[in-house]
Scaffold this active site. Structure first.
Site, PDB file in Angstrom:
ATOM      1  N   GLN A  77       0.934  -1.163   0.049  1.00 13.59           N
ATOM      2  CA  GLN A  77      -0.081  -0.332   0.131  1.00 13.59           C
ATOM      3  C   GLN A  77       1.437   1.670   0.112  1.00 13.59           C
ATOM      4  O   GLN A  77       1.960   1.451   0.722  1.00 13.59           O
ATOM      5  CB  GLN A  77      -0.670  -0.260   0.424  1.00 13.59           C
ATOM      6  CG  GLN A  77      -1.595   1.148   1.076  1.00 13.59           C
ATOM      7  CD  GLN A  77      -3.104   0.985   1.868  1.00 13.59           C
ATOM      8  OE1 GLN A  77      -3.497   0.080   2.168  1.00 13.59           O
ATOM      9  NE2 GLN A  77      -2.950   2.236   2.937  1.00 13.59           N
TER      10      GLN A  77
ATOM     11  N   TYR B 255     -12.078   5.595   3.023  1.00 11.65           N
ATOM     12  CA  TYR B 255     -12.313   4.730   3.468  1.00 11.65           C
ATOM     13  C   TYR B 255     -11.686   3.559   3.605  1.00 11.65           C
ATOM     14  O   TYR B 255     -12.159   3.106   2.784  1.00 11.65           O
ATOM     15  CB  TYR B 255     -13.673   4.670   3.567  1.00 11.65           C
ATOM     16  CG  TYR B 255     -14.938   3.967   4.754  1.00 11.65           C
ATOM     17  CD1 TYR B 255     -14.429   4.817   6.008  1.00 11.65           C
ATOM     18  CD2 TYR B 255     -15.636   2.848   4.076  1.00 11.65           C
ATOM     19  CE1 TYR B 255     -14.848   4.442   6.706  1.00 11.65           C
ATOM     20  CE2 TYR B 255     -16.620   2.401   5.946  1.00 11.65           C
ATOM     21  CZ  TYR B 255     -16.275   3.178   7.116  1.00 11.65           C
ATOM     22  OH  TYR B 255     -16.623   2.836   7.908  1.00 11.65           O
TER      23      TYR B 255
ATOM     24  N   ALA C 125     -19.447  19.316  10.180  1.00 13.78           N
ATOM     25  CA  ALA C 125     -19.322  20.182  11.855  1.00 13.78           C
ATOM     26  C   ALA C 125     -20.937  19.520  12.486  1.00 13.78           C
ATOM     27  O   ALA C 125     -20.958  19.197  13.567  1.00 13.78           O
ATOM     28  CB  ALA C 125     -19.654  20.829  11.414  1.00 13.78           C
TER      29      ALA C 125
HETATM   30  N1  LIG Z   1      -3.200   6.896   7.291  1.00 12.02           N
HETATM   31  C1  LIG Z   1      -3.420   7.845   5.776  1.00 12.02           C
HETATM   32  O1  LIG Z   1      -4.222   9.079   5.745  1.00 12.02           O
HETATM   33  C2  LIG Z   1      -2.996   7.196   4.374  1.00 12.02           C
HETATM   34  C3  LIG Z   1      -2.863   8.100   3.146  1.00 12.02           C
HETATM   35  C4  LIG Z   1      -2.715   7.557   1.845  1.00 12.02           C
HETATM   36  C5  LIG Z   1      -1.857   7.115   2.351  1.00 12.02           C
HETATM   37  N2  LIG Z   1      -1.152   6.232   2.731  1.00 12.02           N
HETATM   38  C6  LIG Z   1      -0.429   5.150   3.141  1.00 12.02           C
HETATM   39  O2  LIG Z   1      -0.332   4.163   3.123  1.00 12.02           O
HETATM   40  C7  LIG Z   1       0.572   3.239   3.811  1.00 12.02           C
HETATM   41  C8  LIG Z   1       0.162   2.881   5.745  1.00 12.02           C
HETATM   42  O3  LIG Z   1      -0.012   4.078   6.401  1.00 12.02           O
HETATM   43  P1  LIG Z   1      -1.108   3.651   7.615  1.00 12.02           P
HETATM   44  O4  LIG Z   1      -1.424   5.190   7.963  1.00 12.02           O
HETATM   45  O5  LIG Z   1      -2.427   2.491   7.152  1.00 12.02           O
HETATM   46  O6  LIG Z   1      -0.253   3.428   8.408  1.00 12.02           O
HETATM   47  P2  LIG Z   1      -0.073   3.583  10.464  1.00 12.02           P
HETATM   48  O7  LIG Z   1      -2.169   3.645  10.583  1.00 12.02           O
HETATM   49  O8  LIG Z   1       0.175   4.785  10.795  1.00 12.02           O
HETATM   50  O9  LIG Z   1       0.021   2.169  11.401  1.00 12.02           O
HETATM   51  C9  LIG Z   1       1.438   1.819  10.684  1.00 12.02           C
HETATM   52  C10 LIG Z   1       2.060   0.299  11.602  1.00 12.02           C
HETATM   53  O10 LIG Z   1       3.241   0.059  10.899  1.00 12.02           O
HETATM   54  C11 LIG Z   1       3.647  -0.260  12.287  1.00 12.02           C
HETATM   55  N3  LIG Z   1       4.940   0.013  12.063  1.00 12.02           N
HETATM   56  C12 LIG Z   1       5.831   1.284  12.577  1.00 12.02           C
HETATM   57  N4  LIG Z   1       6.958   1.164  12.617  1.00 12.02           N
HETATM   58  C13 LIG Z   1       6.902  -0.162  12.090  1.00 12.02           C
HETATM   59  C14 LIG Z   1       8.490  -1.155  12.534  1.00 12.02           C
HETATM   60  N5  LIG Z   1       9.599  -0.819  12.055  1.00 12.02           N
HETATM   61  N6  LIG Z   1       8.255  -2.470  12.362  1.00 12.02           N
HETATM   62  C15 LIG Z   1       7.042  -3.238  12.316  1.00 12.02           C
HETATM   63  N7  LIG Z   1       6.324  -1.945  11.715  1.00 12.02           N
HETATM   64  C16 LIG Z   1       5.837  -0.550  12.203  1.00 12.02           C
HETATM   65  C17 LIG Z   1       2.943   0.222  13.695  1.00 12.02           C
HETATM   66  O11 LIG Z   1       3.313  -1.201  14.169  1.00 12.02           O
HETATM   67  P3  LIG Z   1       2.622  -0.544  15.843  1.00 12.02           P
HETATM   68  O12 LIG Z   1       1.618   0.313  15.873  1.00 12.02           O
HETATM   69  O13 LIG Z   1       2.713  -1.194  16.639  1.00 12.02           O
HETATM   70  O14 LIG Z   1       4.432   0.527  16.012  1.00 12.02           O
HETATM   71  C18 LIG Z   1       1.695   0.294  12.760  1.00 12.02           C
HETATM   72  O15 LIG Z   1       0.928  -1.030  12.466  1.00 12.02           O
HETATM   73  C19 LIG Z   1       1.642   4.258   4.117  1.00 12.02           C
HETATM   74  O16 LIG Z   1       2.230   3.943   3.231  1.00 12.02           O
HETATM   75  C20 LIG Z   1       0.795   5.455   4.037  1.00 12.02           C
HETATM   76  O17 LIG Z   1       2.261   6.520   3.574  1.00 12.02           O
HETATM   77  C21 LIG Z   1      -1.697   6.659   4.254  1.00 12.02           C
END
Ligand SMILES: NC(=O)c1ccc[n+]([C@@H]2O[C@H](COP(=O)([O-])OP(=O)(O)OC[C@H]3O[C@@H](n4cnc5c(N)ncnc54)[C@H](OP(=O)(O)O)[C@@H]3O)[C@@H](O)[C@H]2O)c1
Length: 376
Positions: free
Chosen positions: A121, A226, A266
């Site tokens: 992703q 979502y 809101a």
């Molecule tokens: N969030 C958004 O709005 C958004 C939008 C577009 C794209 N994305 C992309 O989607 C992808 C996933 O992001 P997300 O937002 O779903 O992530 P997230 O909610 O921040 O979750 C990140 C996960 O990675 C784990 N993690 C962090 N450091 C780690 C390590 N050193 N070793 C193993 N696991 C580790 C965390 O584990 P712990 O919690 O146990 O530490 C957590 O489970 C990324 O590429 C992001 O750029 C996100």
């Protein structure tokens, strides 16, 4: 024997949604194992005898990881990489996340001999939507543009494609927009939670809740993704042979303008905001960045108000949620002066029909925060 999933980032906003999707929608004949990993202890709202948790730190080198994964991950057929390290600057963010993925993939390939699919992703930043105006809606086949600021999604994707070459397994890349979803753990980019905190506090203070943005973003077109819908697309493409070795955008399938969405959100919290919001600053030039006011500043003295609100509503356990607000990240999103959306036509062409009304994606997420006891 059914398929065996390996979901990384299972405590996160995306990984937890894939886990919940498999638990809710599949049988043990279809998926016999759901192996999940995060760095810190696993926290989930679902239970299923198919779930196995293994704590892994993907900053470790791949040979060490392979030793830890050899037994648990040997039967993995489908892997979903949703791990992410959040840093506020790109100088730190890019190298950290690049090696995180490389270590994961190299170790997995070593231990899972029956691998069929690896799904990575990434997101809309693939198209540089965060840097400047881009052709919109962005399409999967749009050429990469080299920028002065590196983009960690490119080396992650390149590594995936390079490691797949000549293998039996296939890859997918999933590119969502800002993710609307819920976890019980802090998340570096959590739009819905940040807005829930903002609206709730404005309501408590008895003030209006203007949107911290500029006139162009306010009137421009936007889309969001979502988390449960991303999970739906992810499972669809990763298990559909026609979709192998392809990247897919994923959004809710509708577009909206914040000018009309914001007052509805809101109102959901019982606070006033108007589609005729008056801005202090002039209309900015497209491509500039501008905020009428910042959430980072606004939130700096609101912790006490939040604490009092939680006590008043009888949910003192929600006090910590204030620390989960991603104020700076939200400012960074709302400061744009351009519209940048993603096309989901490719997913449609491959047979995926998922969609949700974006307003509903927000309100369902707010309701979940409430059911977790994270907001009053
Ligand atoms: N969030 C958004 O709005 C958004 C939008 C577009 C794209 N994305 C992309 O989607 C992808 C996933 O992001 P997300 O937002 O779903 O992530 P997230 O909610 O921040 O979750 C990140 C996960 O990675 C784990 N993690 C962090 N450091 C780690 C390590 N050193 N070793 C193993 N696991 C580790 C965390 O584990 P712990 O919690 O146990 O530490 C957590 O489970 C990324 O590429 C992001 O750029 C996100």
């Amino acid at each position: 024997m059914g398929k065996s999933a390996f979901i990384t980032g299972a405590n996160g906003i995306s990984g937890s949604a894939i886990l919940e999707y498999l638990v809710a929608n599949t049988t043990s004949e279809q998926w016999s194992e759901i192996i999940v990993t995060s760095r810190s202890p696993f926290k989930t709202t679902v239970s299923d005898p198919r779930i196995r948790f293994i704590a892994l730190d993907f900053t470790e080198d791949s040979s060490k990881l392979a030793e830890k994964m050899r037994d648990v991950c040997k039967s993995v057929t489908h892997a979903y990489f949703c791990s992410y390290i959040h840093k506020e600057t790109f100088e730190e963010l890019n190298p950290a996340n690049r090696s995180l993925f490389e270590n994961f993939l190299d170790s997995l390939i070593e231990v899972a001999s029956g691998l069929e699919n690896v799904t990575l992703q990434t997101g809309g930043k693939h198209y540089n939507v965060h840097l400047h105006p881009v052709a919109s809606p962005a399409r999967e086949e749009d050429p990469r543009v080299k920028e002065t600021i590196d983009n960690f999604y490119y080396p992650q994707e390149d590594h995936l494609i390079a490691r797949q070459r000549g293998s039996k397994w296939v890859w997918n890349v999933i590119r969502p927009e800002a993710i609307i979803g819920s976890t019980q753990k802090p998340n570096g980019m959590n739009e819905a939670l940040t807005l829930a905190l903002y609206f709730s506090i404005c309501k408590e203070l008895g003030t209006d809740a203007p949107m911290p943005t500029n006139q162009r973003y306010w009137g421009g077109v936007d889309d969001v993704s979502y988390a449960p819908l991303i999970a739906d697309l992810t499972i669809f493409v990763s298990t559909n042979p026609r979709c192998g070795n392809e990247a897919f955008n994923v959004t809710n399938g509708d577009y909206f303008t914040w000018r009309y969405m914001w007052p509805r959100l809101a109102a959901y919290f019982g606070v006033n905001a108007t589609s005729d919001q008056v801005f202090q600053k002039e209309v900015p030039k497209e491509g500039d960045i501008q905020l009428d006011f910042t959430l980072a500043d606004w939130s700096s003295d609101k912790k006490e108000v939040w604490n009092k609100l939680c006590d008043k509503k009888g949910v003192p356990g929600a006090k910590d949620t204030f620390e989960f607000g991603t104020w700076q990240f939200q400012d960074w999103v709302f400061q744009r002066t351009w519209s940048a959306t993603l096309s989901v036509n490719k997913a449609r062409k491959f047979g995926w029909n998922g969609h949700i009304d974006s307003y509903k994606s927000f309100t369902e997420t707010f309701d979940r925060f409430r059911s977790f006891g994270m907001i009053p």
